[in-house]
Design a protein around this motif. Sequence first.
Motif, PDB file in Angstrom:
ATOM      1  N   PRO A   1       0.817  -1.218   0.000  1.00 40.26           N
ATOM      2  CA  PRO A   1       0.000   0.000   0.000  1.00 40.26           C
ATOM      3  C   PRO A   1       0.848   1.264   0.000  1.00 40.26           C
ATOM      4  O   PRO A   1       0.478   2.268  -0.598  1.00 40.26           O
ATOM      5  CB  PRO A   1      -0.826  -0.126   1.284  1.00 40.26           C
ATOM      6  N   VAL A   2       2.002   1.218   0.667  1.00 41.83           N
ATOM      7  CA  VAL A   2       2.913   2.364   0.725  1.00 41.83           C
ATOM      8  C   VAL A   2       4.316   1.859   0.424  1.00 41.83           C
ATOM      9  O   VAL A   2       4.773   0.882   1.026  1.00 41.83           O
ATOM     10  CB  VAL A   2       2.887   3.046   2.110  1.00 41.83           C
ATOM     11  N   ASP A   3       4.993   2.510  -0.503  1.00 42.55           N
ATOM     12  CA  ASP A   3       6.330   2.063  -0.869  1.00 42.55           C
ATOM     13  C   ASP A   3       7.337   2.481   0.192  1.00 42.55           C
ATOM     14  O   ASP A   3       7.277   3.594   0.725  1.00 42.55           O
ATOM     15  CB  ASP A   3       6.732   2.659  -2.219  1.00 42.55           C
ATOM     16  N   ASP A   4       8.263   1.577   0.499  1.00 44.46           N
ATOM     17  CA  ASP A   4       9.263   1.862   1.529  1.00 44.46           C
ATOM     18  C   ASP A   4      10.672   1.936   0.951  1.00 44.46           C
ATOM     19  O   ASP A   4      11.655   1.783   1.673  1.00 44.46           O
ATOM     20  CB  ASP A   4       9.203   0.816   2.640  1.00 44.46           C
ATOM     21  N   GLY A   5      10.756   2.156  -0.363  1.00 46.37           N
ATOM     22  CA  GLY A   5      12.069   2.273  -0.982  1.00 46.37           C
ATOM     23  C   GLY A   5      12.754   0.952  -1.221  1.00 46.37           C
ATOM     24  O   GLY A   5      13.935   0.904  -1.540  1.00 46.37           O
TER      25      GLY A   5
END
Length: 327
Positions: free
Chosen positions: A297-301
């Motif tokens: 849902p959210v990219d963390d690199g």
Amino acid sequence: MGNFQGFYCHVQGMMNFLVEWRGGAGDATIKPLLTSWMQTRYVVWWARAYFSSLDIHQQLPSIPLPISMKEVPLTLHGRRVKVLSIMCDSHRLNVKAVLQRFKNMRSEEEIPLVNNQGYAECVCLLCQEATKLDEWLLHLPPSEQPIYELNDTSSTAIHFQSHDAALNYAYYVVARIMQCTGLLRELYSQTTPDHEDGCYKAEFWVQTLVQIAQGADMRTSLTRNSYTIGFSGLLLAGILRCQSLSVGLEIQNWLQTLQDLQPTEEGAFPVYQTLSVVKVINQQRMVGRDVFAVTQPVDDGGGHPKVTAYNNFYPWLILNTTASGKL
């Protein structure tokens, strides 16, 4: 998993040099090093494809083969890098087209002309990859081709003379799966889709992938697949392109057996998380819904070290009902 951005920065300079480098193609020292380096790059690319947000997933770049590796490979590992290149590019094109279609479906305004152009371009590029794959198969020696036991009616598993040969052929099969355009045609069609006809070819190849995995020794996979893409990651890609619940349950059973043997990872891919995602996919299909992609849902690199990152990976499932085509 490590930090993908850091990995990218580390290899960027070397990549820019080696991609255009024409010397040393036959060098007995340089060629194996280049082959190993490219294989590692495809492993990282594959992991990034499944540990990323929707936006990042759509922007993943192609990883071009160095000029010195574009001739017909003469070794098993040379053939591996060549088929990994085709598989990853086919995967990138297929998934990008699917996600773009879903992105348009979620928006209020539809642009049919742009959709059709994107679909046509994707199909054209996939055909080019299919031609490359045909050539790869044409040069595959008999010692690396499947062994079919015609007298053995008790097993559907497909065997090979070596584990590496089985894995290479599995990459070939996944590339074929990603080159099947039935799902794309169904998603981009303005009429009621003929689901069974459109996706039959993909399901045949996914079943073949399952049979190859069943024929491979699991303990060997756990020990030999550490630096290449393993069966668990390939089966996850396969189930996302196969709408057959029975095949999905076969994949789930294989992963369950693997987890019972080794619950951490196989082929640089988390086993217990892959199994959890596959279970959710099968549960959704049991109630008449389908899953075509999984993302964060959210990219963390690119993630933190594996021990902590795996526990924090909860995939976002993109769902679609096959009957109406609505999310």
